[in-house]
Every structure is written in structure tokens, then in C-alpha cells.
Design a protein around this motif. Structure first.
Motif, PDB file in Angstrom:
ATOM      1  N   PRO A 151      35.896 -21.778 -34.566  1.00 37.62           N
ATOM      2  CA  PRO A 151      34.882 -22.814 -34.705  1.00 37.62           C
ATOM      3  C   PRO A 151      34.532 -23.413 -33.337  1.00 37.62           C
ATOM      4  CG  PRO A 151      36.557 -23.086 -36.381  1.00 37.62           C
ATOM      5  CD  PRO A 151      37.027 -21.986 -35.494  1.00 37.62           C
ATOM      6  N   GLY A 152      33.241 -23.578 -33.116  1.00 36.51           N
ATOM      7  CA  GLY A 152      32.804 -24.201 -31.867  1.00 36.51           C
ATOM      8  C   GLY A 152      32.548 -23.212 -30.747  1.00 36.51           C
ATOM      9  N   LYS A 153      33.078 -22.003 -30.863  1.00 36.62           N
ATOM     10  CA  LYS A 153      32.810 -21.016 -29.815  1.00 36.62           C
ATOM     11  C   LYS A 153      31.371 -20.529 -29.952  1.00 36.62           C
ATOM     12  CE  LYS A 153      36.967 -20.588 -27.971  1.00 36.62           C
ATOM     13  NZ  LYS A 153      37.282 -20.794 -26.568  1.00 36.62           N
ATOM     14  N   HIS A 154      30.832 -20.078 -28.865  1.00 33.08           N
ATOM     15  CA  HIS A 154      29.443 -19.629 -28.888  1.00 33.08           C
ATOM     16  C   HIS A 154      29.373 -18.104 -28.741  1.00 33.08           C
ATOM     17  CE1 HIS A 154      25.099 -19.984 -27.095  1.00 33.08           C
ATOM     18  NE2 HIS A 154      25.138 -19.350 -28.243  1.00 33.08           N
ATOM     19  N   LEU A 155      28.788 -17.470 -29.747  1.00 38.55           N
ATOM     20  CA  LEU A 155      28.589 -16.019 -29.725  1.00 38.55           C
ATOM     21  C   LEU A 155      27.121 -15.740 -29.439  1.00 38.55           C
ATOM     22  CD1 LEU A 155      29.308 -12.998 -30.491  1.00 38.55           C
ATOM     23  CD2 LEU A 155      28.631 -13.618 -32.823  1.00 38.55           C
ATOM     24  N   ALA A 156      26.859 -14.855 -28.478  1.00 44.63           N
ATOM     25  CA  ALA A 156      25.486 -14.387 -28.277  1.00 44.63           C
ATOM     26  C   ALA A 156      25.448 -12.914 -28.682  1.00 44.63           C
ATOM     27  CB  ALA A 156      25.070 -14.558 -26.820  1.00 44.63           C
ATOM     28  N   VAL A 157      24.526 -12.592 -29.574  1.00 47.00           N
ATOM     29  CA  VAL A 157      24.374 -11.220 -30.034  1.00 47.00           C
ATOM     30  C   VAL A 157      23.119 -10.652 -29.395  1.00 47.00           C
ATOM     31  CG1 VAL A 157      23.980  -9.729 -32.027  1.00 47.00           C
ATOM     32  CG2 VAL A 157      25.494 -11.719 -32.245  1.00 47.00           C
ATOM     33  N   ILE A 158      23.242  -9.491 -28.779  1.00 46.91           N
ATOM     34  CA  ILE A 158      22.059  -8.842 -28.220  1.00 46.91           C
ATOM     35  C   ILE A 158      21.640  -7.736 -29.178  1.00 46.91           C
ATOM     36  CG2 ILE A 158      21.140  -7.502 -26.286  1.00 46.91           C
ATOM     37  CD1 ILE A 158      23.102  -8.911 -24.467  1.00 46.91           C
ATOM     38  N   GLY A 159      20.454  -7.880 -29.755  1.00 42.70           N
ATOM     39  CA  GLY A 159      19.959  -6.858 -30.664  1.00 42.70           C
ATOM     40  C   GLY A 159      19.889  -7.349 -32.094  1.00 42.70           C
ATOM     41  N   GLY A 160      18.693  -7.297 -32.668  1.00 48.65           N
ATOM     42  CA  GLY A 160      18.490  -7.746 -34.046  1.00 48.65           C
ATOM     43  C   GLY A 160      18.522  -6.587 -35.018  1.00 48.65           C
ATOM     44  N   GLY A 161      19.552  -5.761 -34.921  1.00 47.11           N
ATOM     45  CA  GLY A 161      19.755  -4.678 -35.888  1.00 47.11           C
ATOM     46  C   GLY A 161      20.811  -5.101 -36.895  1.00 47.11           C
ATOM     47  N   PHE A 162      21.197  -4.163 -37.770  1.00 47.49           N
ATOM     48  CA  PHE A 162      22.103  -4.524 -38.864  1.00 47.49           C
ATOM     49  C   PHE A 162      23.451  -5.040 -38.382  1.00 47.49           C
ATOM     50  CE2 PHE A 162      19.282  -1.655 -41.251  1.00 47.49           C
ATOM     51  CZ  PHE A 162      18.888  -2.561 -42.214  1.00 47.49           C
ATOM     52  N   THR A 195      31.023  -4.314 -27.580  1.00 52.91           N
ATOM     53  CA  THR A 195      30.273  -3.695 -28.671  1.00 52.91           C
ATOM     54  C   THR A 195      31.192  -3.669 -29.882  1.00 52.91           C
ATOM     55  OG1 THR A 195      30.999  -1.563 -27.836  1.00 52.91           O
ATOM     56  CG2 THR A 195      28.793  -2.279 -27.200  1.00 52.91           C
ATOM     57  N   LEU A 196      30.648  -3.294 -31.044  1.00 53.49           N
ATOM     58  CA  LEU A 196      31.440  -3.280 -32.279  1.00 53.49           C
ATOM     59  C   LEU A 196      31.303  -1.939 -32.989  1.00 53.49           C
ATOM     60  CD1 LEU A 196      33.099  -4.486 -34.589  1.00 53.49           C
ATOM     61  CD2 LEU A 196      31.069  -5.736 -35.338  1.00 53.49           C
ATOM     62  N   ARG A 197      32.370  -1.165 -32.945  1.00 52.45           N
ATOM     63  CA  ARG A 197      32.377   0.111 -33.666  1.00 52.45           C
ATOM     64  C   ARG A 197      33.736   0.393 -34.298  1.00 52.45           C
ATOM     65  NH1 ARG A 197      28.525   3.990 -35.441  1.00 52.45           N
ATOM     66  NH2 ARG A 197      29.789   5.718 -36.186  1.00 52.45           N
ATOM     67  N   THR A 198      34.804  -0.036 -33.604  1.00 54.25           N
ATOM     68  CA  THR A 198      36.146   0.318 -34.077  1.00 54.25           C
ATOM     69  C   THR A 198      36.897  -0.909 -34.593  1.00 54.25           C
ATOM     70  OG1 THR A 198      37.184  -0.107 -31.946  1.00 54.25           O
ATOM     71  CG2 THR A 198      36.291   2.107 -32.290  1.00 54.25           C
ATOM     72  N   ILE A 245      29.715 -12.190 -25.720  1.00 50.77           N
ATOM     73  CA  ILE A 245      28.446 -11.488 -25.949  1.00 50.77           C
ATOM     74  C   ILE A 245      28.763 -10.190 -26.672  1.00 50.77           C
ATOM     75  CG2 ILE A 245      26.495 -10.301 -24.855  1.00 50.77           C
ATOM     76  CD1 ILE A 245      26.751 -12.225 -22.500  1.00 50.77           C
ATOM     77  N   VAL A 246      28.100  -9.946 -27.801  1.00 53.76           N
ATOM     78  CA  VAL A 246      28.262  -8.650 -28.463  1.00 53.76           C
ATOM     79  C   VAL A 246      26.920  -7.921 -28.402  1.00 53.76           C
ATOM     80  CG1 VAL A 246      28.809  -7.411 -30.581  1.00 53.76           C
ATOM     81  CG2 VAL A 246      30.158  -9.409 -29.932  1.00 53.76           C
ATOM     82  N   VAL A 247      26.969  -6.723 -27.857  1.00 52.30           N
ATOM     83  CA  VAL A 247      25.768  -5.916 -27.692  1.00 52.30           C
ATOM     84  C   VAL A 247      25.624  -4.998 -28.902  1.00 52.30           C
ATOM     85  CG1 VAL A 247      24.632  -4.189 -26.234  1.00 52.30           C
ATOM     86  CG2 VAL A 247      26.054  -5.971 -25.181  1.00 52.30           C
ATOM     87  N   GLY A 248      24.521  -5.138 -29.640  1.00 50.87           N
ATOM     88  CA  GLY A 248      24.286  -4.294 -30.812  1.00 50.87           C
ATOM     89  C   GLY A 248      22.906  -3.675 -30.702  1.00 50.87           C
ATOM     90  N   ILE A 249      22.773  -2.729 -29.797  1.00 51.87           N
ATOM     91  CA  ILE A 249      21.444  -2.147 -29.543  1.00 51.87           C
ATOM     92  C   ILE A 249      21.399  -0.682 -29.948  1.00 51.87           C
ATOM     93  CG2 ILE A 249      20.763  -3.803 -27.751  1.00 51.87           C
ATOM     94  CD1 ILE A 249      21.677  -1.777 -25.638  1.00 51.87           C
ATOM     95  N   GLY A 250      22.134  -0.359 -31.003  1.00 53.47           N
ATOM     96  CA  GLY A 250      22.058   0.993 -31.528  1.00 53.47           C
ATOM     97  C   GLY A 250      23.253   1.844 -31.121  1.00 53.47           C
ATOM     98  N   ALA A 251      23.221   3.070 -31.574  1.00 49.62           N
ATOM     99  CA  ALA A 251      24.340   3.978 -31.321  1.00 49.62           C
ATOM    100  C   ALA A 251      23.814   5.305 -30.804  1.00 49.62           C
ATOM    101  CB  ALA A 251      25.130   4.197 -32.605  1.00 49.62           C
ATOM    102  N   VAL A 252      24.665   5.978 -30.056  1.00 45.22           N
ATOM    103  CA  VAL A 252      24.303   7.323 -29.573  1.00 45.22           C
ATOM    104  C   VAL A 252      25.302   8.317 -30.165  1.00 45.22           C
ATOM    105  CG1 VAL A 252      23.117   6.693 -27.441  1.00 45.22           C
ATOM    106  CG2 VAL A 252      25.591   6.845 -27.433  1.00 45.22           C
ATOM    107  N   PRO A 253      24.807   9.466 -30.589  1.00 43.67           N
ATOM    108  CA  PRO A 253      25.698  10.445 -31.217  1.00 43.67           C
ATOM    109  C   PRO A 253      26.662  11.058 -30.201  1.00 43.67           C
ATOM    110  CG  PRO A 253      23.503  11.373 -30.905  1.00 43.67           C
ATOM    111  CD  PRO A 253      23.416   9.926 -30.518  1.00 43.67           C
ATOM    112  N   ASN A 254      27.868  11.352 -30.650  1.00 46.68           N
ATOM    113  CA  ASN A 254      28.860  11.993 -29.783  1.00 46.68           C
ATOM    114  C   ASN A 254      28.626  13.511 -29.790  1.00 46.68           C
ATOM    115  OD1 ASN A 254      30.234   9.588 -29.099  1.00 46.68           O
ATOM    116  ND2 ASN A 254      31.311   9.639 -31.049  1.00 46.68           N
TER     117      ASN A 254
END
Ligand SMILES: Cc1cc2nc3c(=O)[nH]c(=O)nc-3n(C[C@H](O)[C@H](O)[C@H](O)COP(=O)(O)OP(=O)(O)OC[C@H]3O[C@@H](n4cnc5c(N)ncnc54)[C@H](O)[C@@H]3O)c2cc1C
Ligand code: FES
Lengths: 86, 408
Positions: free
Chosen positions: B140-151, B124-127, B231-240
Motif C-alpha cells: 500500500p502506498g507504493k507507486h507502480l508505473a506500467v508501460i503499455g496498455g495491453g492485457f 517485465t512480467l512473464r515468469t 516500473i513494469v514494462v508490458g509492451i508485448g512479447a517476442v517469440p523464442n
């Protein structure tokens, strides 16, 4: 010795508005205040290098178009976010 | 009152700490943060920082904290709060006592069900650490799969294309950006991504994720498998909220605060991504925002109220996103709008104004190259705050200055 540079005709800027002015590799923002005076500042925001001339002028304040950083264009003072310091 | 402790050294916590000093608070200010770095900006993590910056973009330099007399404890987390004894316990075994406490614990990425997000190939991507790890894998040439069509996923997809990676983006719903973005704006974004070579798959359901030493893969319910390097999962965030919940504070999709950012416990406030609050301009509807300027605004407001003020939240929600040379900005909340008025501007830029049945402006969503829509979105935001019923024809006419509608 004076080094006057013609920026624009006074009617090229509306009152309470701003235009961009590029000169000798530098970029400036030129303002016309609501009380019909003219001011100039560095053209780029201190946060990221964004042209302030695309922003909104309200009274003495120019707001950066990118993230709403606020500056007083008469004094140059930062008036809030985005760069926190005291 | 002499001691204020702030838990969570992100945008909001930093803003609150400086806000206290700017408003003349002379007591002790302690900012505790679990991350190793001083507070830094997260928006660049999916944008430019991914391309260059090897260090995070700090909200303020170390010297500014020293000068302002703000004690910052980084790399330490608060493990529990004792509201009766007015103290917090730190992960190093220490305790801090407070007169007033502010929670700015933010949010964390929602993990993909069954995956912790701890692996190198499924992330995931936060920090800043997440960004560094992702960037090193995006050659270049590496394949990224993103899960989630959010920002965050879309911004990362754009950045990955600039780095030369191949990108597939998977969205379970029928289109990208379903949360808060009107369809015409989302379409511009989707078409641009496709033109840049991003493969977007909408309406596909994921059955499972798998990881081997050499790659990671997504098994779709329709039987297809997408094999990627990362694979980067971008399916939203949950509050701490766990810290607050364990201390007995009310939780309601975030740490519940009132219009002054006070929690249900005496002398404890919360602000930023971690809290839900009653919105001033939308009938008191409780909402939680995940937005940079909101974190600043609420941090500043919390500072005033921690010092005994009773200021109320009045900012209109505002958000931006940058993808390629496009910038999207949204002011307000369009839910409940009965009508949309479109303002077409130069070079394909446009703004949609969302109005109630009786013509009050609720929200404005715009997209364009660079800062094309910025000024008008800002004016729309001011109109929303003022409860203006703008003239529809004037809104639609790009020649009409929106400033002239502010008083309407
Ligand atoms: C990749 C990315 C891109 C973004 N882009 C945009 C954008 O373009 N536009 C926009 O408006 N917004 C954007 N955002 C959202 C914006 O960054 C957040 O709204 C903002 O960071 C919220 O600030 P915060 O201080 O409330 O929370 P956070 O930034 O999450 O900070 C909370 C901090 O508290 C710490 N913490 C939590 N619990 C504890 C504890 N118990 N003890 C000690 N410390 C603790 C956390 O480690 C964290 O450092 C983006 C976010 C991300 C991740
Ligand atoms: S670039 Fe001006 S406020 Fe961020």
C-alpha cells in the motif's frame, strides 16, 4: 429413508441446459439432457471455483464458462483441458 | 518411432506430453524446460497469484508426470539442435536424440529499448519469479508505473490497486488495448480502471527511463517525469525462435509451421506462442497467437501429429482477460469486418459481433461482470467455426438464444 429435496419444477430448465441449485451450503449444477433426463453435479469447476451453471451444455457435455474446461455431466468425467492428467 | 523430445516446459509442452500418452504413445517422452518449476499456468501471474499463491499453479502435479511416464528435465535449456543427426544439446553438456522433436519455446517479454529488463525496479512480467519480485514491491502506498496498455499491464494495474498501490499506466497510442479489442470494449475497461483510481495516460511518448537506488522514473517527451517505486514494462512479447533459426528452420513472425504444425525441417514440429501458422477460418492468413487455450489446443494437436497423424488446426482463436470483477472474452479475429452488431445484456454486459459484408460472423468481443458473456461468446465461436451467416436482428436481441442460430 429417502431425503428428496425439491430443486425446481421440470419446466424451469430447458432441454440441453443447466441451472444452479444451492442447498445446505453446497452448490450444484442441475442439467436437463437433450433426451429429457435430469442430472446433477457439483456446481463448481475443478480448475478454479467457477459456477458451471453459467456454462454451455452441448449434448452430454457441460463447458465451464471461464476457460472452457469440459465435463460429461452424466458420468462426471473430465473431457479435456484445463487440468491435464492421464 | 520411439523417442519424442519436447523443448519448452510451459502450458503447450506439458499439454503435448500428456497428449502423447492419452493417444497411446508408448515410447520415451522427454520434456526439457529452462525454468526451475514444472510447467505452470501464466495467466494467474498478473491476476490472483499476485495476491496470494506463493507457489505457481502447476499445469499438473509431479505425480501425474511420473504416472504417465513423462521425463521432465527442469532447469535445463536446449542450446542447439542438430536436425541432420537428430539430436539436441543441453546446457549441462548432455545430448538427447530424438525421432521427432517438438518446439514449444513460447515467448518472452519485449524489452524496453535500451533496457534488458533485468533490474529490480524496471521489470517485465512473464515468469513466476517476475511475479514474486513484483508482488513484494507492491505494498500500500507504493507507486507502480506500467508501460503499455495491453492485457498484462492492465491486469497488473487492477491487481496492484487491490494491493493498495498507486498506479499510473502509460500508453503511447491514442487508447488502451488497440491490438484486437474494439473501442467500445476498451472504453469499458479504461473507465473502470479510472474509477478504481488508476491514472491512464494515452498518446504519450517516452523519452527515457532512469533508475536510482530509491526509485525509477519515466521521462516523457513532453517534459514530464513520472517517478515510481517500480516500473513494469508490458509492451508485448517476442517469440523464442533463436534455437529454431540457428538450426536452419524457416521463421516468419515465429517458427513457421504448416496447418499440421510441421516446421520446414523433417520431423520437427512447433506449437504455442512460439509458432506462426496459417489460420483455418481466415483464408489461411498467417498468425501467431499468445493465448492460453491456443497453447493447449496446439499442444494436443501436435501430439497427434507427432505420432503420425495429419490433423489440421481448426480452432477459432479465443482469449480472455480478468480485471477487477470484469471479464472480457474475444473469439475470432475481427480484421476485415464490415459491420458490427451489438447485443446488450443484463447489468451493462454486451457483445459485439463482427460480420463480413455478406454477413458471415468473423469475431465476437464481449465484456461484463463475472461470466455474463461467456456462454454467448462460446456459441459465437462455434458459429465462426461453422461459417454461419447469422440473422442480425436475432444477434442483437438478448432474448434470442444464440444456440438457435448455430444452424443458420
Ligand atoms: C502474466 C500473463 C498473463 C496471461 N494471461 C492470459 C489470459 O488471461 N488469457 C490468455 O488466453 N492467455 C494469457 N496469457 C498467455 C498464456 O500464458 C500463453 O499463451 C501461454 O503460456 C503460452 O504457452 P507456451 O507453452 O506456448 O509458452 P510459454 O508459457 O512461454 O512456455 C515456454 C517455455 O519454454 C521454455 N524455453 C524456451 N526456450 C527454451 C530452451 N531453449 N530450452 C528449454 N526451455 C526453453 C521457457 O522458459 C518457458 O518455460 C498470459 C501470459 C502472461 C505472461
Ligand atoms: S475455471 Fe473452469 S476451466 Fe478454468
Amino acid at each position: 429413508m429417502s431425503n428428496w429435496v425439491e430443486v425446481c419444477a421440470t419446466d424451469e430448465i430447458d432441454e440441453e441446459d443447466v441451472i444452479r441449485f444451492d442447498h445446505e451450503g453446497k452448490t450444484f449444477a442441475v442439467y436437463r439432457s437433450p433426451d429429457d433426463r435430469f442430472f446433477a453435479t457439483d456446481g463448481l469447476c475443478t480448475h478454479e471455483k467457477i459456477h458451471l451453471a453459467d456454462g454451455l451444455v452441448m449434448d452430454d457435455i457441460i463447458e465451464c464458462p471461464k476457460h472452457n474446461g469440459r465435463f460429461n455431466y452424466k458420468t462426471g468425467e473430465a473431457k479435456g483441458a484445463p487440468s491435464a492428467s492421464t | 518411432m520411439s523417442q519424442i523430445v519436447i523443448i519448452g516446459a510451459g502450458e503447450c509442452g506439458a499439454r503435448a506430453a500428456f497428449g502423447l500418452r492419452e493417444k497411446g504413445f508408448a515410447g520415451q517422452v522427454t520434456l526439457v524446460g529452462a525454468e526451475e518449476h514444472l510447467p505452470y499456468e501464466r495467466p494467474p501471474l498478473s491476476k490472483d497469484a499476485m495476491l496470494h499463491g506463493h507457489e505457481p499453479k502447476l499445469v499438473s502435479e509431479a505425480a501425474c508426470y511420473a504416472e504417465a511416464g513423462i521425463q521432465v528435465l527442469t532447469g535445463l535449456s536446449v542450446e542447439s539442435i542438430d536436425p541432420a543427426g537428430k539430436s539436441v544439446r543441453l546446457s549441462n553438456g548432455g545430448n538427447l536424440t530424438y525421432d521427432r522433436l517438438l518446439l514449444t519455446t513460447g515467448a518472452r517479454p519485449r524489452p524496453f529499448p535500451g533496457f534488458s529488463g533485468a533490474s529490480n525496479r524496471i521489470r517485465t512480467l512473464r515468469t513466476h519469479g517476475d511475479a514474486v519480485s513484483i508482488r513484494t514491491q507492491l505494498q500500500p502506498g507504493k507507486h507502480l508505473a506500467v508501460i503499455g496498455g495491453g492485457f498484462i499491464g492492465l491486469e497488473l494495474a487492477a491487481t496492484a490497486r487491490k494491493l493498495g498501490a498507486q498506479v499510473t499506466l502509460i500508453e503511447g497510442l491514442a487508447r488502451i488495448l488497440t491490438r484486437g479489442v474494439p473501442e467500445p470494449v476498451a472504453t469499458v475497461v479504461a473507465e473502470r480502471h479510472q474509477a478504481e483510481g488508476v491514472e491512464i495516460l494515452c498518446g504519450v511518448k517516452i523519452q527515457d527511463l532512469a533508475e536510482t537506488r530509491d526509485n525509477a522514473s519515466i521521462l516523457l517527451e513532453d517534459g514530464r517525469t513520472i517517478v515510481a517505486d517500480l516500473i513494469v514494462v508490458g509492451i508485448g512479447a517476442v517469440p523464442n525462435v533463436e534455437l529454431a533459426r540457428d538450426a536452419g528452420l524457416a521463421i516468419d513472425n515465429g517458427i513457421a509451421v504448416d496447418q499440421h504444425l510441421r516446421t520446414s525441417a523433417t520431423d520437427i514440429y512447433a506449437a504455442g506462442d512460439c509458432c506462426s501458422f496459417p489460420s483455418a477460418h481466415y483464408g489461411g492468413l498467417r498468425m501467431r497467437l499468445e493465448a492460453w487455450r491456443n497453447a493447449q489446443d496446439q499442444g494436443t494437436l501436435a501430439a497427434a501429429n507427432l505420432m503420425g497423424g495429419a490433423e489440421t488446426m481448426s480452432a477459432v482463436p479465443w482469449f480472455w482477460s480478468d480485471q477487477y470483477d470484469l471479464t472480457l472474452q474475444i473469439a475470432g479475429i475481427a480484421d476485415g469486418a464490415a459491420e458490427i452488431v451489438r447485443r446488450d445484456m443484463a447489468e451493462g454486459a454486451f457483445i459485439l459481433f463482427h460480420l463480413t459484408a455478406d454477413g458471415r460472423l468473423l469475431a465476437a468481443s464481449g465484456i461484463g461482470i463475472g461470466n455474463a458473456i461467456a456462454r454467448d461468446i462460446r456459441l459465437a465461436e462455434m458459429m465462426i467455426a461453422a461459417g454461419v451467416h447469422p440473422d442480425r436482428l436475432a444477434l442483437a436481441a438478448p432474448g434470442t438464444k444464440l444456440k438457435s442460430l448455430l444452424a443458420a
